[in-house]
Design an enzyme around this catalytic site. Sequence first.
Site, short mmCIF file in Angstrom:
data_model
loop_
_atom_site.label_atom_id
_atom_site.label_comp_id
_atom_site.label_asym_id
_atom_site.label_seq_id
_atom_site.Cartn_x
_atom_site.Cartn_y
_atom_site.Cartn_z
N GLN A 430 -1.65 11.17 4.44
CA GLN A 430 -2.51 10.97 5.59
C GLN A 430 -3.62 12.02 5.64
O GLN A 430 -3.37 13.21 5.50
CB GLN A 430 -1.68 11.04 6.88
CG GLN A 430 -0.91 9.76 7.18
CD GLN A 430 -1.81 8.62 7.58
OE1 GLN A 430 -3.00 8.77 7.76
NE2 GLN A 430 -1.22 7.44 7.74
N GLU A 481 10.22 -0.68 -1.42
CA GLU A 481 8.87 -0.40 -1.92
C GLU A 481 8.64 -1.13 -3.24
O GLU A 481 9.52 -1.19 -4.09
CB GLU A 481 8.67 1.10 -2.11
CG GLU A 481 7.40 1.50 -2.80
CD GLU A 481 6.13 0.97 -2.13
OE1 GLU A 481 5.25 0.50 -2.85
OE2 GLU A 481 6.07 1.01 -0.87
N ASP A 530 5.45 -0.75 8.11
CA ASP A 530 4.13 -0.10 8.06
C ASP A 530 3.34 -0.79 6.94
O ASP A 530 3.18 -0.25 5.86
CB ASP A 530 4.32 1.39 7.78
CG ASP A 530 3.00 2.12 7.65
OD1 ASP A 530 2.01 1.65 8.22
OD2 ASP A 530 2.97 3.16 6.96
N CYS A 558 -2.41 -0.44 11.18
CA CYS A 558 -3.65 0.32 11.06
C CYS A 558 -4.86 -0.55 11.36
O CYS A 558 -5.97 -0.05 11.48
CB CYS A 558 -3.78 0.94 9.67
SG CYS A 558 -3.95 -0.28 8.36
N GLU A 601 -4.74 3.54 15.11
CA GLU A 601 -3.40 3.03 14.77
C GLU A 601 -2.75 2.48 16.04
O GLU A 601 -3.00 2.96 17.14
CB GLU A 601 -2.54 4.16 14.20
CG GLU A 601 -3.06 4.77 12.91
CD GLU A 601 -2.60 4.01 11.68
OE1 GLU A 601 -1.62 3.25 11.78
OE2 GLU A 601 -3.21 4.22 10.61
#
Length: 617
Positions: A430, A481, A530, A558, A601
């Site tokens: 980030q 993932e 996310d 986002c 966000e």
Amino acid sequence: MATPKGSLSKDGDESNVNTAISSDQGSGAVASQNQPDISTNTSTLAKDGDILQDTLADHTAVEDNSKAEKPVLYSTENFKIRIGNIHPRSAHSQIKQKLTSLKLKPKKIKKMDKCDWAFATFCCEEDRQNAMKVLEGLQWRGKTLYVKKAEAATDPLLNRKRRADESDDAGVAKQQKVKLTADEYREKLLSKTCPLWNMSYNDQLKHKEDKIKNILSSLKQEMMKAYKDSKLPKSEYPNTDYKDLLLPIKPSPQTDGYRNKCEFTVGRHPISDEVTVGYRLGEYREGTVAVLEPTHSPNTSQAMKDVAFSFQDFVRQSAYAPFDPVSQQGHWVWLLVRETTLGGLMVMPTFVGEGLSQEELEGVKSNILKYYTEGDGKSFSVTSLYISISPRQKKSETETPPPVHLYGDETIEEQLLGLKFQISPSAFFQVNKEGAEVLYSAISEFAELTDDSSTVLDVCCGTGTIGMLLASHAKKVVGIELVPQAVSDAEKNAKLNGVENISFKCGKAEAVLPELMNSMRSEEPVAIVDPPRAGLNREVLSSLRKSPSLTKLVYVSCEPRSALKNFVELMRPPSKRWRGDPFKLVKLLPVDMFPFSQQCELVLLFEREPPTSQDSG
């Protein structure tokens, strides 16, 4: 060099990015990224904090005129196809997923809403021919596809120049060539990179809250439409005003100079034509390649600016010119700078090495090393120095050679909420460290975990940042993932921090979820999602919704406007397509991660009642 999270790619370093390097991914990952193809560098800072999409600039066929000068074509457009008879409701993500499943290698895909065609571009003629062979006559979603070659769009810079040169009105041509003043260029750059630069911070927060409220009004309209389509009686329609569930926006603890990562373009100043290291004034497809120094950029720290100014001096004294995206000549492309609150400073220039001997390339590396260890650059105390030797244009989808480590540590280290993370040149982290801590704390509060019994399912986990931060409040955490390197990094970070109650599964979320959720039928997991900017695909949402043991879901968006469809799909009435009890939206919290940008966000909490019998799906 974008890194997919879960099943899709999240376009995510939120502002001040050189968009030739596809941006950072997501809110919860330190995801590995490939080095970029610099041939299509549009390296402007992302407008409004958004990541500028890899859209095709112009799909109009180039008129064949043998008497006219042949236009110079976009290098990324040279191997383009048009796919016809696509189901009009097929989304960009579905097309990308389909082509990927067929082992095709699209570089870009463009699909307009409600159209039955799409464009796809490839890195080389071999990839294009293979795609045409595979897709021609393919049956997909009840349609038979057909494919043909598509004309490349003409170069926008040369288009603009030609229009000016060919204008019958000399005054118009002259006007088009007039340069702006220094102050006008400064304001143009700020409007591109920090569109809210002339607002007070309180006004910025109100502006972003108002945008969220508008999205929630759209959500209510879409939900009413979904219930009308379900044929349910009006007495069962939801009467919730979602704006009533909105909590006050959380501000960023730091507003000025908050970025810990910047990618500065090496180019030419629009007035002096001097070598300049800074930010692109606009997009290539807009006909802009000029670069302005970052002197007045409020979201760039003074330390970052000083490194850029120093590198500018180095390039001006170098024997090699900046890379020119129009002529495809030159060498210096951009400069990556990353810093951490623990004292780490990483510097990595990108250099086009084509046309140079190995001896000459070694000389370039040696000069960079000497500059930062013995020369004027030594004062910056660089802790990690790399150089990326890049081709002008990738000939295939094979990975660009990794950057060359020249000096210091291979990674820099940052700390988030008590945990430490190793950051490599190509890793996502980030860009607003203090803002990230606010965001992750909000996710933890929404999840309401209990140490004894909570199981966390971290979907699209990247390198597991969110999962690791929640692990101390849970019995166990399972991350999903797609990218193997990201999973490897996640496991290393977990080991670094001594987090033992977390595990990771590598694969597409839609493929992993069904079996994983079935194994959790006796538990009540909390899902944290996310996803990429566009949201989750239908298969992932369907798997989550059909899992009866899943009663709480925290969604981190986002780009709420793009993810609006996901919110509706979680809450709409059951149907043949959407099985399982619907969720209800409980509360929402905006978190400002990117001052001076349009982006915000949004953390959403969805809940539903535990099942009283077998899965309704």
